[in-house]
Motif scaffolding. Structure first.
Motif, PDB file in Angstrom:
ATOM      1  N   SER A 121     -30.791  75.412  40.092  1.00 65.62           N
ATOM      2  CA  SER A 121     -29.740  75.250  41.755  1.00 65.62           C
ATOM      3  C   SER A 121     -29.939  76.737  41.774  1.00 65.62           C
ATOM      4  O   SER A 121     -29.915  78.547  41.595  1.00 65.62           O
ATOM      5  N   LEU A 122     -30.354  77.032  43.384  1.00 66.78           N
ATOM      6  CA  LEU A 122     -30.069  78.017  43.604  1.00 66.78           C
ATOM      7  C   LEU A 122     -29.488  78.905  43.893  1.00 66.78           C
ATOM      8  O   LEU A 122     -30.007  80.642  43.546  1.00 66.78           O
ATOM      9  N   PRO A 123     -28.240  78.699  44.379  1.00 62.67           N
ATOM     10  CA  PRO A 123     -26.604  79.653  44.060  1.00 62.67           C
ATOM     11  C   PRO A 123     -26.621  80.197  42.720  1.00 62.67           C
ATOM     12  O   PRO A 123     -26.286  81.203  42.411  1.00 62.67           O
ATOM     13  N   ILE A 124     -26.737  79.025  41.404  1.00 65.81           N
ATOM     14  CA  ILE A 124     -26.624  79.709  40.795  1.00 65.81           C
ATOM     15  C   ILE A 124     -27.792  80.794  39.593  1.00 65.81           C
ATOM     16  O   ILE A 124     -27.672  81.723  39.159  1.00 65.81           O
ATOM     17  N   ALA A 125     -28.945  80.391  39.859  1.00 70.97           N
ATOM     18  CA  ALA A 125     -30.019  81.155  39.398  1.00 70.97           C
ATOM     19  C   ALA A 125     -29.957  82.805  39.975  1.00 70.97           C
ATOM     20  O   ALA A 125     -30.066  83.890  39.684  1.00 70.97           O
ATOM     21  N   LEU A 126     -29.866  82.323  41.983  1.00 73.27           N
ATOM     22  CA  LEU A 126     -29.321  84.139  42.482  1.00 73.27           C
ATOM     23  C   LEU A 126     -28.101  84.672  41.947  1.00 73.27           C
ATOM     24  O   LEU A 126     -28.707  86.180  40.998  1.00 73.27           O
ATOM     25  N   LEU A 127     -27.150  83.711  41.216  1.00 75.22           N
ATOM     26  CA  LEU A 127     -25.654  84.737  40.635  1.00 75.22           C
ATOM     27  C   LEU A 127     -26.352  85.498  39.191  1.00 75.22           C
ATOM     28  O   LEU A 127     -26.042  86.418  38.632  1.00 75.22           O
TER      29      LEU A 127
END
Length: 150
Positions: free
Chosen positions: A19-25
Motif C-alpha cells: 500500500s503506497l499510503p502505508i509505505a509513505l507513512l
C-alpha cells in the motif's frame, strides 16, 4: 460472541506491505527518527522547525500560505506561530493590504536557531543521501512532487 478475522470474507485491498499510503507513512517515520532526536536539543517540535524553515526560505508571508507551505492545518499553524512568537522566533503583523490577515516573519533569533542547528540537519540529510544514493533521492523527491500535484 466475537468473530475471528478468519471468519470474515476477504476485503479487496492490496496487502498493507504493498500500500503506497502505508509505505509513505512507514518511510516518513523511519526518516523522522534522527530528526526528532536532533530536535530534542533545540526545544523545537517538528512542526515548529518546518515553519521556521519555510519562513527562512520564502520570507515573510500570509499565515494561510505559510500553513500550506509548512504542511500544517491552519488551527495548528496558528498555535505554533503563537508559541514561536512567545519564544521570540517569529513576529506577526497585520497585512496592510488585507487587515483580516496576518503576515508572519522570522526574527534574528529564529534565524540563529536554524543556523545553529543546520550542520546537524545537513548531516542527517547527507546520511540519507549516502544510504540511498543521490540519484534515488532526487528521483524520490520528484515522484513525491508528482503525487503532491496530481
Amino acid at each position: 460472541m466475537t468473530q475471528d478475522a478468519a471468519d470474515f470474507p476477504p476485503v479487496d485491498l492490496p496487502p498493507t506491505d504493498q500500500s503506497l499510503p502505508i509505505a509513505l507513512l512507514r518511510a516518513r517515520e523511519r526518516l523522522m527518527i534522527p530528526i526528532r532526536e536532533a530536535l530534542q536539543v533545540t526545544g523545537l517540535t517538528e512542526q515548529q522547525w518546518r515553519l521556521l524553515r519555510v519562513l527562512e526560505e520564502f520570507g515573510p508571508q500570509d499565515a494561510t500560505k505559510l500553513a500550506k507551505r509548512a504542511s500544517l492545518l491552519m488551527p495548528s499553524q496558528t498555535r505554533i506561530v503563537q508559541n514561536l512568537s512567545e519564544k521570540g522566533y517569529v513576529t506577526r503583523r497585520t497585512n496592510p493590504e488585507d487587515r483580516r490577515r496576518q503576515v508572519v516573519s522570522i526574527t534574528a533569533a529564529g534565524h540563529q536557531v536554524l543556523v545553529k542547528n543546520a550542520p546537524k540537519a545537513r548531516e542527517i540529510s547527507d546520511e540519507v543521501a549516502a544510504a540511498l544514493g543521490e540519484e534515488k533521492v532526487k528521483m524520490l523527491v520528484s515522484i513525491l512532487d508528482d503525487i503532491i500535484h496530481m
